[in-house]
Design a protein around this motif. Structure first.
Motif, PDB file in Angstrom:
ATOM      1  N   GLU A 197       0.834  -1.209   0.000  1.00  0.00           N
ATOM      2  CA  GLU A 197       0.000   0.000   0.000  1.00  0.00           C
ATOM      3  C   GLU A 197       0.868   1.258   0.000  1.00  0.00           C
ATOM      4  O   GLU A 197       0.550   2.235  -0.683  1.00  0.00           O
ATOM      5  CB  GLU A 197      -0.930  -0.009   1.213  1.00  0.00           C
ATOM      6  N   ARG A 225      -5.930   2.319  -7.648  1.00  0.00           N
ATOM      7  CA  ARG A 225      -6.453   0.970  -7.467  1.00  0.00           C
ATOM      8  C   ARG A 225      -5.380   0.018  -7.967  1.00  0.00           C
ATOM      9  O   ARG A 225      -4.714   0.302  -8.959  1.00  0.00           O
ATOM     10  CB  ARG A 225      -7.740   0.781  -8.268  1.00  0.00           C
ATOM     11  N   TYR A 226      -5.214  -1.095  -7.271  1.00  0.00           N
ATOM     12  CA  TYR A 226      -4.158  -2.025  -7.679  1.00  0.00           C
ATOM     13  C   TYR A 226      -4.609  -3.461  -7.471  1.00  0.00           C
ATOM     14  O   TYR A 226      -5.523  -3.738  -6.714  1.00  0.00           O
ATOM     15  CB  TYR A 226      -2.855  -1.744  -6.920  1.00  0.00           C
ATOM     16  N   ASP A 227      -3.942  -4.358  -8.192  1.00  0.00           N
ATOM     17  CA  ASP A 227      -4.206  -5.791  -8.113  1.00  0.00           C
ATOM     18  C   ASP A 227      -2.889  -6.521  -7.928  1.00  0.00           C
ATOM     19  O   ASP A 227      -1.838  -6.074  -8.409  1.00  0.00           O
ATOM     20  CB  ASP A 227      -4.851  -6.309  -9.416  1.00  0.00           C
ATOM     21  N   PHE A 228      -2.962  -7.674  -7.271  1.00  0.00           N
ATOM     22  CA  PHE A 228      -1.801  -8.531  -7.094  1.00  0.00           C
ATOM     23  C   PHE A 228      -1.806  -9.629  -8.136  1.00  0.00           C
ATOM     24  O   PHE A 228      -2.852 -10.194  -8.459  1.00  0.00           O
ATOM     25  CB  PHE A 228      -1.807  -9.189  -5.708  1.00  0.00           C
ATOM     26  N   GLY A 229      -0.628  -9.946  -8.637  1.00  0.00           N
ATOM     27  CA  GLY A 229      -0.430 -11.116  -9.474  1.00  0.00           C
ATOM     28  C   GLY A 229       0.170 -12.209  -8.602  1.00  0.00           C
ATOM     29  O   GLY A 229       0.707 -11.925  -7.534  1.00  0.00           O
ATOM     30  N   ILE A 254       2.697  -6.760  -7.416  1.00  0.00           N
ATOM     31  CA  ILE A 254       1.605  -5.883  -7.845  1.00  0.00           C
ATOM     32  C   ILE A 254       1.664  -5.895  -9.365  1.00  0.00           C
ATOM     33  O   ILE A 254       2.678  -5.517  -9.954  1.00  0.00           O
ATOM     34  CB  ILE A 254       1.798  -4.461  -7.288  1.00  0.00           C
ATOM     35  N   ASP A 255       0.600  -6.360 -10.010  1.00  0.00           N
ATOM     36  CA  ASP A 255       0.668  -6.487 -11.469  1.00  0.00           C
ATOM     37  C   ASP A 255      -0.165  -5.456 -12.220  1.00  0.00           C
ATOM     38  O   ASP A 255      -0.115  -5.405 -13.442  1.00  0.00           O
ATOM     39  CB  ASP A 255       0.326  -7.906 -11.925  1.00  0.00           C
ATOM     40  N   HIS A 256      -0.894  -4.624 -11.487  1.00  0.00           N
ATOM     41  CA  HIS A 256      -1.689  -3.604 -12.164  1.00  0.00           C
ATOM     42  C   HIS A 256      -1.941  -2.448 -11.206  1.00  0.00           C
ATOM     43  O   HIS A 256      -2.348  -2.670 -10.065  1.00  0.00           O
ATOM     44  CB  HIS A 256      -3.022  -4.198 -12.637  1.00  0.00           C
ATOM     45  N   GLU A 303      -3.923   1.308 -11.367  1.00  0.00           N
ATOM     46  CA  GLU A 303      -4.752   2.242 -12.128  1.00  0.00           C
ATOM     47  C   GLU A 303      -4.821   3.544 -11.331  1.00  0.00           C
ATOM     48  O   GLU A 303      -5.212   3.534 -10.164  1.00  0.00           O
ATOM     49  CB  GLU A 303      -6.149   1.670 -12.301  1.00  0.00           C
TER      50      GLU A 303
END
Length: 163
Positions: free
Chosen positions: A47, A79-83, A89-91, A93
């Motif tokens: 974060e 906004r974020y996403d985990f891979g 963190i793979d994305h 925005e």
């Protein structure tokens, strides 16, 4: 008097998953949420990372507005996403809200933000090296709690089991 920025950041363990990050004269707590085994006394390192990218873009946007004598007050939502393979963190925005930005300047601001230092760092990652050293006895920062969040031995309420 200007405080020197020497490019050194220190992180000290403070029990369980709690760490204090020291940057110049500032301290920021990093922790994990309670449902992940932490105490939730601060944001997670991930974060903080995403927040730093968002703050860098916000700072760059504010400078853009100031240079053009436009109203200040930028807001950035990240906004974020985990891979999972590999774990990372793979994305990310980022949505930038700029007050009273004339429509004709949106493309110009976007172009400037694409070249923000942190955004550019993600596009062209720095070389990261790791070294494991033996800690010098007596130099460790004392933890506020015993390992894994238990109160120090002998204190009231210490059952020896996490709570």
């Amino acid at each position: 008097m200007r405080e020197p920025r020497d490019g050194v950041i220190r992180v000290a363990w403070h029990g369980a998953d709690r760490f204090d990050i020291r940057i110049r004269r500032h301290a920021i707590r990093a922790d994990q949420p309670a449902d992940a085994g932490g105490s939730d006394t601060g944001p997670t390192p991930a974060e903080l990372f995403v927040g730093s990218v968002a703050a860098g873009v916000a700072c760059c946007a504010e400078r853009y507005l100031r240079q053009r004598q436009l109203p200040a007050g930028v807001g950035v939502t990240a906004r974020y996403d985990f891979g999972v393979c590999p774990g990372r963190i793979d994305h990310i925005e980022l949505s930038v809200d700029a007050p009273s930005l004339p429509a004709g300047l949106r493309a110009s601001l976007l172009s400037v933000l694409e070249h923000c230092a942190l955004r550019t760092t993600l596009r062209v990652p720095p070389q990261v090296t790791l070294e494991v050293r033996q800690a010098v006895p007596g130099t460790a920062v004392p933890a506020a709690h015993a390992p894994y969040g238990e109160p120090p031995p002998g204190q009231a309420g210490s059952s020896g089991h996490p709570g």
